[in-house]
Design an enzyme around this catalytic site. Structure first.
Site, PDB file in Angstrom:
ATOM      1  N   SER A 172      35.693 -39.292 -11.135  1.00 31.68           N
ATOM      2  CA  SER A 172      35.112 -37.261 -11.120  1.00 31.68           C
ATOM      3  C   SER A 172      34.988 -36.617 -11.391  1.00 31.68           C
ATOM      4  CB  SER A 172      33.424 -38.697 -10.548  1.00 31.68           C
ATOM      5  OG  SER A 172      32.623 -39.612 -11.317  1.00 31.68           O
ATOM      6  N   GLU A 197      23.172 -32.774 -13.349  1.00 33.94           N
ATOM      7  CA  GLU A 197      24.071 -34.152 -13.544  1.00 33.94           C
ATOM      8  C   GLU A 197      23.442 -35.798 -12.833  1.00 33.94           C
ATOM      9  OE1 GLU A 197      26.595 -35.362  -9.772  1.00 33.94           O
ATOM     10  OE2 GLU A 197      27.869 -36.450 -11.431  1.00 33.94           O
ATOM     11  N   ASP A 254      26.606 -43.567 -12.700  1.00 33.88           N
ATOM     12  CA  ASP A 254      27.854 -44.858 -12.766  1.00 33.88           C
ATOM     13  C   ASP A 254      27.349 -45.675 -11.380  1.00 33.88           C
ATOM     14  OD1 ASP A 254      30.424 -43.602 -12.617  1.00 33.88           O
ATOM     15  OD2 ASP A 254      30.355 -43.750 -10.947  1.00 33.88           O
ATOM     16  N   HIS A 281      28.712 -49.015 -12.103  1.00 29.90           N
ATOM     17  CA  HIS A 281      29.705 -49.857 -10.604  1.00 29.90           C
ATOM     18  C   HIS A 281      28.638 -51.142 -10.178  1.00 29.90           C
ATOM     19  CE1 HIS A 281      32.915 -46.889 -10.320  1.00 29.90           C
ATOM     20  NE2 HIS A 281      32.282 -45.788 -11.013  1.00 29.90           N
ATOM     21  N   HIS A 283      33.081 -39.821 -17.655  1.00 31.04           N
ATOM     22  CA  HIS A 283      33.826 -41.214 -18.270  1.00 31.04           C
ATOM     23  C   HIS A 283      33.703 -41.863 -18.762  1.00 31.04           C
ATOM     24  CE1 HIS A 283      32.956 -42.517 -13.994  1.00 31.04           C
ATOM     25  NE2 HIS A 283      33.577 -41.167 -13.593  1.00 31.04           N
TER      26      HIS A 283
HETATM   27 MG    MG Z   1      29.496 -37.511 -10.231  1.00 34.91          MG
HETATM   28 ZN    ZN Z   2      32.428 -43.972 -11.017  1.00 32.18          ZN
END
Ligand code: MG
Ligand code: ZN
Length: 371
Positions: free
Chosen positions: A86, A257, A262, A266, A305
């Site tokens: 990131s 954001e 994310d 994970h 990503h």
């Molecule tokens: Mg981030």
């Molecule tokens: Zn990540």
């Protein structure tokens, strides 16, 4: 600190040109030829599978993703690795250059600091802000305002918040400013610079009339998950847009954001992912509502990503089962959604760094990407 109300002359002629566009809802709206304001929303770890899941969870035609007239794809690789982290991902958007994984606002060959679009627009008189669901020092927001070698240097990142007069920040991480191994208290420094600093999710004790810059810390370190009571993001975007509009006649740059998409990936946690995607949907809706009524705002939404190697496997009939093939990031291309003046620049397939150049081009300042 005074509002940035200087340099109105140039704006007069920019503001006079308008055209009829189509709102995200399909109705005709009056839209400027060029944006004054840019809202860049980043869903960390969010690529096509995550957006697809968001669309299915919300119901066809109801998700925010159905409303964007322009869609493109970016290639997310970092300077020297197929799979980015990131830090390098956000630095590509912020500075227009690929860097090594882990690098925050620094670029090759010597990994010195790069001027970010937030810093440069701030210096040119734009109002600037960030709204995130992580701490201020986490890699994505950090890459727009800080310049450090390694993303884990959180205190050094907090120090850099004092070097750019960003107008507002909403997110976690207060402890990196006032509970530090070096015993420095950066809240005193913020106070000395005229910032109003508050904690919690309340917006009513902030200078939303535009009279002062502010930091609203929503957590001491990382804010809770959306599935655990965190609900400030959509309201923050709504309040911050109208605040930033008052801070400068030139325009504003706002980075938002959805940080924890994310983290859910994970963790390979489908319920957490769903809550974060629904929260991000509502957050993007808030940005679109502002942009539609404002008519001079370019909204760009993308991820930095993919994460989790997410697959949407067949369950039964209309059901799907989120399936994870990884606990880390992957190399899948990432969709880019755009709405507003100059949104058409964002169609096609391009490197993640191109997003930086397209934003400048939209504002009328062409910068040439070195290959
Ligand atoms: Mg981030
Ligand atoms: Zn990540």
């Amino acid at each position: 600190m005074l509002p940035k109300i200087l340099l109105p002359v140039l704006l007069l002629f920019l503001a006079c040109h308008s055209t009829t566009g189509v709102s995200a809802g399909g109705a005709a709206v009056s839209m400027a030829e060029r944006p004054k304001n840019i809202i860049l929303l980043i869903g960390d770890g969010m690529a096509t599978a995550q957006v697809s899941a968001g669309v299915y969870w919300k119901g066809a035609g109801k998700s925010v993703w159905d409303r964007f007239p322009v869609v493109g794809f970016h290639k997310s690789h970092s300077y020297d690795e197929r799979v980015t982290d990131s830090a390098a991902g956000a630095t590509a958007f912020a500075c227009g250059q690929k860097t090594k994984n882990n690098g925050i606002g620094i670029v090759p060959p010597d990994y010195g600091p790069c001027l970010t679009i937030l810093e440069e627009l701030d210096a040119r008189g734009w109002a600037t802000g960030m709204v995130v669901s992580s701490s201020a020092t986490h890699a994505t927001p950090a890459s727009f305002i800080a310049h450090v070698d390694i993303r884990a240097f959180t205190e050094a990142i907090a120090d850099d918040f004092l070097k750019t007069p960003i107008d507002c920040f909403v997110g976690g991480g207060k402890g990196y400013f006032d509970d530090r191994p070096d015993h420095k208290n950066l809240l005193d420094s913020l106070d000395a610079r005229g910032y109003v600093v508050r904690t919690g999710y309340g917006f009513n004790r902030l200078p939303l009339d535009g009279s002062a810059p502010f930091m609203l810390f929503t957590a001491d370190r990382e804010p809770p998950a959306a599935s655990n009571g965190r609900n400030y993001m959509p309201t923050a975007v709504e309040k911050v847009c109208s605040y930033l509009e008052k801070r400068s006649r030139r325009g504003f740059f706002l980075m938002v954001e959805g940080s924890q998409i994310d983290w859910a990936l994970h963790s390979n946690d489908p319920n957490w992912l769903k809550a974060e995607m629904m929260d991000f949907d509502a957050t993007v809706q808030a940005a679109l509502r502002f942009a539609e009524s404002n008519g001079e705002t370019l909204v760009i939404v993308t991820g930095d990503h993919e994460c989790g190697g997410l697959g949407l496997n067949d369950a039964s009939r209309w059901q799907f089962e989120p399936t994870f093939t990884a606990r880390l990031h992957s190399a899948t291309m990432v969709p880019v959604f755009a709405f507003g003046p100059k949104a058409a620049l964002f169609s096609g397939i391009y490197e993640n760094t191109a997003i930086y150049y397209k934003m400048w081009s939209a504002l009328g300042t062409d910068k040439v990407e070195s290959k």
